[in-house]
Write an enzyme that holds these catalytic residues in place. Structure first.
Site, PDB file in Angstrom:
ATOM      1  N   GLU A   1      10.047   1.418  10.373  1.00 21.37           N
ATOM      2  CA  GLU A   1      11.071   2.442  10.094  1.00 21.37           C
ATOM      3  C   GLU A   1      10.372   3.770  10.304  1.00 21.37           C
ATOM      4  O   GLU A   1       9.510   4.140   9.507  1.00 21.37           O
ATOM      5  CB  GLU A   1      11.562   2.336   8.646  1.00 21.37           C
ATOM      6  CG  GLU A   1      12.300   1.050   8.312  1.00 21.37           C
ATOM      7  CD  GLU A   1      13.691   0.997   8.898  1.00 21.37           C
ATOM      8  OE1 GLU A   1      14.188   2.028   9.410  1.00 21.37           O
ATOM      9  OE2 GLU A   1      14.288  -0.089   8.862  1.00 21.37           O
TER      10      GLU A   1
ATOM     11  N   CYS B   1      14.128  10.953   6.377  1.00 20.60           N
ATOM     12  CA  CYS B   1      13.975  10.588   7.788  1.00 20.60           C
ATOM     13  C   CYS B   1      15.321  10.577   8.512  1.00 20.60           C
ATOM     14  O   CYS B   1      15.389  10.853   9.699  1.00 20.60           O
ATOM     15  CB  CYS B   1      13.286   9.248   7.914  1.00 20.60           C
ATOM     16  SG  CYS B   1      14.003   8.023   6.832  1.00 20.60           S
TER      17      CYS B   1
ATOM     18  N   LYS C   1       0.890  -1.164   0.000  1.00 17.21           N
ATOM     19  CA  LYS C   1       0.000   0.000   0.000  1.00 17.21           C
ATOM     20  C   LYS C   1       0.925   1.210   0.000  1.00 17.21           C
ATOM     21  O   LYS C   1       1.501   1.562   1.021  1.00 17.21           O
ATOM     22  CB  LYS C   1      -0.884  -0.022   1.252  1.00 17.21           C
ATOM     23  CG  LYS C   1      -2.161   0.816   1.162  1.00 17.21           C
ATOM     24  CD  LYS C   1      -1.972   2.293   0.885  1.00 17.21           C
ATOM     25  CE  LYS C   1      -1.637   3.108   2.116  1.00 17.21           C
ATOM     26  NZ  LYS C   1      -1.439   4.561   1.767  1.00 17.21           N
TER      27      LYS C   1
ATOM     28  N   GLU D   1      10.356  16.113  14.694  1.00 16.94           N
ATOM     29  CA  GLU D   1      10.730  15.965  13.298  1.00 16.94           C
ATOM     30  C   GLU D   1       9.928  16.964  12.458  1.00 16.94           C
ATOM     31  O   GLU D   1       8.706  16.973  12.500  1.00 16.94           O
ATOM     32  CB  GLU D   1      10.420  14.543  12.848  1.00 16.94           C
ATOM     33  CG  GLU D   1      10.848  14.292  11.435  1.00 16.94           C
ATOM     34  CD  GLU D   1      10.685  12.831  11.066  1.00 16.94           C
ATOM     35  OE1 GLU D   1       9.583  12.305  11.205  1.00 16.94           O
ATOM     36  OE2 GLU D   1      11.683  12.233  10.635  1.00 16.94           O
TER      37      GLU D   1
HETATM   38  P1  NAP Z   1       2.558   8.553   7.545  1.00 18.67           P
HETATM   39  O1  NAP Z   1       1.410   9.463   7.568  1.00 18.67           O
HETATM   40  O2  NAP Z   1       2.871   7.769   8.755  1.00 18.67           O
HETATM   41  O3  NAP Z   1       2.299   7.598   6.282  1.00 18.67           O
HETATM   42  C1  NAP Z   1       3.084   6.493   5.958  1.00 18.67           C
HETATM   43  C2  NAP Z   1       2.203   5.453   5.296  1.00 18.67           C
HETATM   44  O4  NAP Z   1       1.242   4.962   6.231  1.00 18.67           O
HETATM   45  C3  NAP Z   1       1.391   5.998   4.123  1.00 18.67           C
HETATM   46  O5  NAP Z   1       1.241   4.997   3.156  1.00 18.67           O
HETATM   47  C4  NAP Z   1       0.074   6.310   4.793  1.00 18.67           C
HETATM   48  O6  NAP Z   1      -1.001   6.422   3.910  1.00 18.67           O
HETATM   49  C5  NAP Z   1      -0.062   5.140   5.719  1.00 18.67           C
HETATM   50  N1  NAP Z   1      -0.998   5.350   6.827  1.00 18.67           N
HETATM   51  C6  NAP Z   1      -1.443   6.523   7.356  1.00 18.67           C
HETATM   52  N2  NAP Z   1      -2.318   6.280   8.359  1.00 18.67           N
HETATM   53  C7  NAP Z   1      -2.433   4.932   8.467  1.00 18.67           C
HETATM   54  C8  NAP Z   1      -3.194   4.070   9.316  1.00 18.67           C
HETATM   55  N3  NAP Z   1      -4.009   4.540  10.253  1.00 18.67           N
HETATM   56  N4  NAP Z   1      -3.062   2.724   9.136  1.00 18.67           N
HETATM   57  C9  NAP Z   1      -2.240   2.236   8.199  1.00 18.67           C
HETATM   58  N5  NAP Z   1      -1.511   2.988   7.368  1.00 18.67           N
HETATM   59  C10 NAP Z   1      -1.600   4.334   7.497  1.00 18.67           C
HETATM   60  O7  NAP Z   1       3.889   9.265   7.169  1.00 18.67           O
HETATM   61  P2  NAP Z   1       4.088  10.286   5.986  1.00 18.67           P
HETATM   62  O8  NAP Z   1       3.665  11.632   6.419  1.00 18.67           O
HETATM   63  O9  NAP Z   1       3.475   9.743   4.776  1.00 18.67           O
HETATM   64  O10 NAP Z   1       5.689  10.229   5.853  1.00 18.67           O
HETATM   65  C11 NAP Z   1       6.546  10.996   6.627  1.00 18.67           C
HETATM   66  C12 NAP Z   1       7.032  10.246   7.870  1.00 18.67           C
HETATM   67  O11 NAP Z   1       7.657   9.029   7.527  1.00 18.67           O
HETATM   68  C13 NAP Z   1       8.072  11.016   8.634  1.00 18.67           C
HETATM   69  O12 NAP Z   1       7.782  10.979  10.005  1.00 18.67           O
HETATM   70  C14 NAP Z   1       9.366  10.253   8.350  1.00 18.67           C
HETATM   71  O13 NAP Z   1      10.374  10.349   9.293  1.00 18.67           O
HETATM   72  C15 NAP Z   1       8.900   8.876   8.216  1.00 18.67           C
HETATM   73  N6  NAP Z   1       9.829   8.108   7.405  1.00 18.67           N
HETATM   74  C16 NAP Z   1      10.677   7.213   8.006  1.00 18.67           C
HETATM   75  C17 NAP Z   1      11.579   6.481   7.252  1.00 18.67           C
HETATM   76  C18 NAP Z   1      12.514   5.502   7.865  1.00 18.67           C
HETATM   77  O14 NAP Z   1      13.099   4.704   7.140  1.00 18.67           O
HETATM   78  N7  NAP Z   1      12.703   5.478   9.148  1.00 18.67           N
HETATM   79  C19 NAP Z   1      11.620   6.668   5.885  1.00 18.67           C
HETATM   80  C20 NAP Z   1      10.753   7.573   5.311  1.00 18.67           C
HETATM   81  C21 NAP Z   1       9.849   8.274   6.085  1.00 18.67           C
HETATM   82  P3  NAP Z   1      -1.342   7.882   3.291  1.00 18.67           P
HETATM   83  O15 NAP Z   1      -0.306   8.132   2.286  1.00 18.67           O
HETATM   84  O16 NAP Z   1      -2.696   7.740   2.728  1.00 18.67           O
HETATM   85  O17 NAP Z   1      -1.290   8.867   4.426  1.00 18.67           O
END
Ligand code: NAP
Ligand code: MG
Length: 462
Positions: free
Chosen positions: A245, A279, A170, A369
């Protein structure tokens, strides 16, 4: 690239169960690029069933044949690298050069590394009177973010396939087009039907359905700590394995004898690249008080130069969030030396490369962050003080240490509570384990350590 109006399930593009769509927006000009279907629990269920049905056959496929499919996949990605780069530039906003050098090139390298590992990994070992088999964990549910949209998918799909697992992905709602391109590549590479499946959709709908699905054995999630915590709770209740992650707030520690100019310039570039949406970015620069003013001046100059080359952030929401943090930094008393809270262009979700000086370790901008092009420069008194500040957040994903004496840098890095540290600008290594200490996550990706996440052991005693 033309968007598909269906889901890639069981080896073909199939109509979505519902009618809802997601609009994909180009963050550089705010134009709608395409629409993709917004998947529901019914689409997720069909995909998980396909993955389940394909599991016995793929798990029993000899590793050399799995390696051959991954080699073919790497080659297809390589042949389509320009299309990958333009697609990521369109839906994420990254400058084309960066998309070519990073968003396209890194996933090709990672796919290649797993093609090789699939063929060479010891899936069987002897331990005394036992034979230990490293078997695929089963069906993987992968939920990925938009910031490195293809890399995040490949970092899960390639080791899963190498291990003999089947997978449902997804992708993030903001970047589904490169995910569809990847599904096409998997198909072209001759990966059997059902081994890889793609369901586009919203996190709280399709993502949640995937995390909760009883047919999923391992949930592998990359994204925010807030969502990761919820996913871990769901998976824990179902006694499923989970890999996370999550976020970071990494420290770039410039020790007093370091090459200050190099440390500051590389540090600024590290934070500003991908518009700060990394990240593992070193968003806190720690400088000794005697060199502090010089470092601030160098950083302000470097950030100003970066201004002409920076892309937008991914969405209006992200822009608002980042500008809000910049306002908060000013309100809490940090000193702006580059950029600021005004959007620099009328169209597009741009944020000026921003540098704050006089940042105290407990300020919001030094703890949370931001995920935008914002650097905080903190002052330390001595090495112990630097270590306290470096380790003083809930995160522990990455970091950097600069020193003339490499041993001194290594000694410092060993005391940091974090998963990876670059010494004097050490290069990214796609075979080194990547993952977080503390609230930055659970588990590791990339290389052999990343492959092990998708395996479980069975011991036979003789
Ligand atoms: P996010 O909102 O947590 O979204 C990540 C993924 O999870 C997306 O596919 C999102 O779908 C999905 N998602 C959201 N709510 C969910 C739920 N209730 N149940 C299941 N899945 C759900 O994060 P983001 O804003 O897209 O990305 C930024 C964040 O990712 C930052 O905090 C960053 O640090 C972190 N990140 C970490 C790494 C690492 O390797 N440690 C790498 C990249 C990013 P939608 O797209 O529809 O919201
Ligand atoms: Mg989100």
């Amino acid at each position: 690239m033309k968007a598909h109006d269906g889901m890639y399930i069981d080896g073909a593009w199939r109509p979505a169960a519902g009618q809802d769509v997601i609009e994909v927006v180009n963050p550089a000009d705010e134009q709608v690029l395409a629409t993709v279907p917004a998947g529901t629990a019914a689409d997720v269920d069909a995909a998980v069933r396909a993955a389940r049905a394909a599991l016995p056959g793929w798990a029993a496929t000899p590793p050399a044949e799995r390696a051959a499919r991954l080699t073919a996949l790497r080659d297809v990605l390589d042949a389509r690298r320009d299309e990958i780069a333009t697609t990521v530039t369109a839906e994420l906003g990254a400058p084309l050069k960066f998309s070519q050098a990073v968003h396209a090139a890194v996933p090709i390298a990672v796919a290649g590394s797993y093609a090789e590992l699939a063929g060479t990994y010891a899936f069987e070992e002897k331990v005394g009177n036992s034979t230990v088999y490293h078997e695929p964990i089963g069906v993987v549910g992968a939920i990925t973010p938009w910031n490195y949209p293809l890399h995040q998918i490949v970092a899960k799909a390639a080791p899963a396939l190498a291990a003999g697992c089947t997978i449902v992905v997804k992708p993030a709602e903001n970047t589904p087009l490169v995910a569809q391109l990847f599904a096409e590549a998997v198909h072209e590479a001759g990966v059997p039907a059902g081994v890889f499946n793609l369901v586009t959709g919203l996190g709280p709908v399709a993502g949640q359905a995937l995390a909760e699905h009883p047919g999923v054995d391992l949930v592998s999630f990359t994204g925010s700590t807030a969502v990761g915590r919820r996913i871990a709770a769901v998976a824990g209740a179902a006694v499923k394995k989970v890999a996370l992650e999550l976020g970071g707030k990494s420290a770039n520690v410039v020790l007093p004898d370091a090459d200050l100019t190099k440390a500051v310039n590389v540090g600024v570039a590290n934070v500003m690249s991908n518009s700060g949406q990394t990240c593992s970015a070193w968003t806190r620069m720690l400088v000794h008080r005697d060199q502090y003013d010089e470092a601030v001046e160098l950083a302000a100059q470097a950030a100003a130069k970066y201004g002409e080359r920076i892309g937008p952030v991914v969405s209006a929401r992200q822009q608002e969030r980042v500008l809000g943090y910049i306002e908060k930094g000013v309100a809490e008393g940090a000193r702006l030396v580059a950029g600021g809270p005004q959007a620099p262009r009328e169209k597009g979700y741009f944020v000026s490369p921003t540098v704050f000086a006089d940042v105290a370790p407990d300020m919001t901008i030094a703890q949370e962050e931001i995920f935008g092009p914002v650097l905080s420069i903190l002052r330390y008194e001595d090495e112990e003080d630097a270590l306290r500040i470096a380790n003083g957040t809930v995160y522990g994903l990455a970091g950097a240490v600069w020193a003339a004496d490499e041993e001194r840098a290594v000694a410092f890095a060993r005391r940091m509570d974090t998963g990876q540290v670059d010494i004097n600008g050490g290069r990214f290594n796609p075979l080194a384990p990547f993952g977080g200490y503390k609230q930055s996550g659970v588990g590791r990706e990339l290389g052999a350590h990343g492959l092990a996440e998708y395996l479980q052991t069975k011991s036979l005693q003789f």
